[in-house]
Design an enzyme around this catalytic site. Structure first.
Site, PDB file in Angstrom:
ATOM      1  N   CYS A  96     -86.772  74.857 -10.446  1.00 27.36           N
ATOM      2  CA  CYS A  96     -87.329  73.546 -10.141  1.00 27.36           C
ATOM      3  C   CYS A  96     -88.692  73.714  -9.488  1.00 27.36           C
ATOM      4  O   CYS A  96     -88.879  74.631  -8.675  1.00 27.36           O
ATOM      5  CB  CYS A  96     -86.368  72.816  -9.201  1.00 27.36           C
ATOM      6  SG  CYS A  96     -86.875  71.140  -8.793  1.00 27.36           S
ATOM      7  N   HIS A 140     -81.444  67.841 -15.839  1.00 31.21           N
ATOM      8  CA  HIS A 140     -82.084  68.268 -14.590  1.00 31.21           C
ATOM      9  C   HIS A 140     -82.944  67.136 -14.018  1.00 31.21           C
ATOM     10  O   HIS A 140     -82.852  66.817 -12.830  1.00 31.21           O
ATOM     11  CB  HIS A 140     -82.947  69.511 -14.868  1.00 31.21           C
ATOM     12  CG  HIS A 140     -83.749  69.974 -13.693  1.00 31.21           C
ATOM     13  ND1 HIS A 140     -83.424  71.104 -12.980  1.00 31.21           N
ATOM     14  CD2 HIS A 140     -84.861  69.472 -13.096  1.00 31.21           C
ATOM     15  CE1 HIS A 140     -84.303  71.271 -12.003  1.00 31.21           C
ATOM     16  NE2 HIS A 140     -85.183  70.291 -12.057  1.00 31.21           N
ATOM     17  N   GLU A 141     -83.778  66.533 -14.854  1.00 27.29           N
ATOM     18  CA  GLU A 141     -84.700  65.501 -14.372  1.00 27.29           C
ATOM     19  C   GLU A 141     -83.977  64.210 -13.993  1.00 27.29           C
ATOM     20  O   GLU A 141     -84.310  63.586 -12.986  1.00 27.29           O
ATOM     21  CB  GLU A 141     -85.798  65.232 -15.407  1.00 27.29           C
ATOM     22  CG  GLU A 141     -86.668  66.431 -15.728  1.00 27.29           C
ATOM     23  CD  GLU A 141     -87.321  67.095 -14.520  1.00 27.29           C
ATOM     24  OE1 GLU A 141     -87.564  66.424 -13.492  1.00 27.29           O
ATOM     25  OE2 GLU A 141     -87.597  68.302 -14.607  1.00 27.29           O
ATOM     26  N   HIS A 144     -82.570  64.411 -10.619  1.00 27.52           N
ATOM     27  CA  HIS A 144     -83.549  64.125  -9.557  1.00 27.52           C
ATOM     28  C   HIS A 144     -83.557  62.646  -9.189  1.00 27.52           C
ATOM     29  O   HIS A 144     -83.742  62.294  -8.024  1.00 27.52           O
ATOM     30  CB  HIS A 144     -84.965  64.533  -9.989  1.00 27.52           C
ATOM     31  CG  HIS A 144     -85.329  65.939  -9.673  1.00 27.52           C
ATOM     32  ND1 HIS A 144     -85.396  66.437  -8.389  1.00 27.52           N
ATOM     33  CD2 HIS A 144     -85.671  66.967 -10.482  1.00 27.52           C
ATOM     34  CE1 HIS A 144     -85.762  67.696  -8.428  1.00 27.52           C
ATOM     35  NE2 HIS A 144     -85.927  68.053  -9.690  1.00 27.52           N
TER      36      HIS A 144
END
Length: 179
Positions: A96, A140-141, A144
């Site tokens: 990241c 992953h995004e 966030h």
């Protein structure tokens, strides 16, 4: 637009939930997408890493993700959500920009369907699979946006390693080895 600072591991904003964008056509959203584009491009140029970024990483608690895959136009996702996913999961290397000095293995769905808006406010659905490691990257995004970091998904603490060791042993066989 300016290159923005990326918040680093431990910053409380990274653990907060981003708010939906009420009007994707607003000039402030376009400006945010430009800032995300410039910021991730800068990181890619200076570190060799950076295929995507989420708005909370630059301190903006809005549900905006930007993909910048090599050789492709930038791809903003406004208000993205995973609407379907594979029954199968896979273990992948993850890192990241908010803690680029450490790498780890995480478990992700092999494929997902993502619903999102574009900058014109139109809704789309896209299939993300293994091609371009799109499924892993979008998971992953989108994490966030929900205050979840890849370290929360580590499969085994023994896979945690430094960037230097990752590059020495694993990068060539990972998505990060393909530019």
């Amino acid at each position: 637009m300016p290159i923005r600072d990326i918040l680093q591991l431990g910053h409380p904003v990274l653990r907060q939930i981003a708010q939906p964008v009420p009007d994707p056509t607003a000039p402030t959203v376009a400006a945010l997408v430009t800032d995300l584009t410039d910021t991730v491009a800068h990181w890619r140029e200076t570190t060799g890493y950076g295929r995507a970024i989420a708005a909370p990483q630059i301190g903006e608690l809005q549900r905006v993700v930007l993909l910048r895959l090599p050789g492709q136009p930038v791809w903003p996702f406004i208000n993205p959500s995973i609407v379907a996913y594979s029954p199968e999961k896979t273990v992948v290397w993850d890192a990241c920009l908010s803690f680029l000095s450490i790498f780890m293995q995480v478990e992700r769905y092999e494929w997902i369907m993502v619903r999102y808006q574009d900058l014109a406010g139109q809704w789309h659905e896209t299939y993300a699979g293994r091609e371009d490691d799109l499924a892993e990257l979008l998971q992953h995004e989108i994490d966030h946006l929900d205050g979840i970091l890849s370290i929360d998904r580590i499969v085994d603490i023994k896979t945690l390693c430094s960037r230097e060791e990752f590059e020495r042993q694993y990068r060539a066989d990972s998505p990060y080895g393909r530019s």
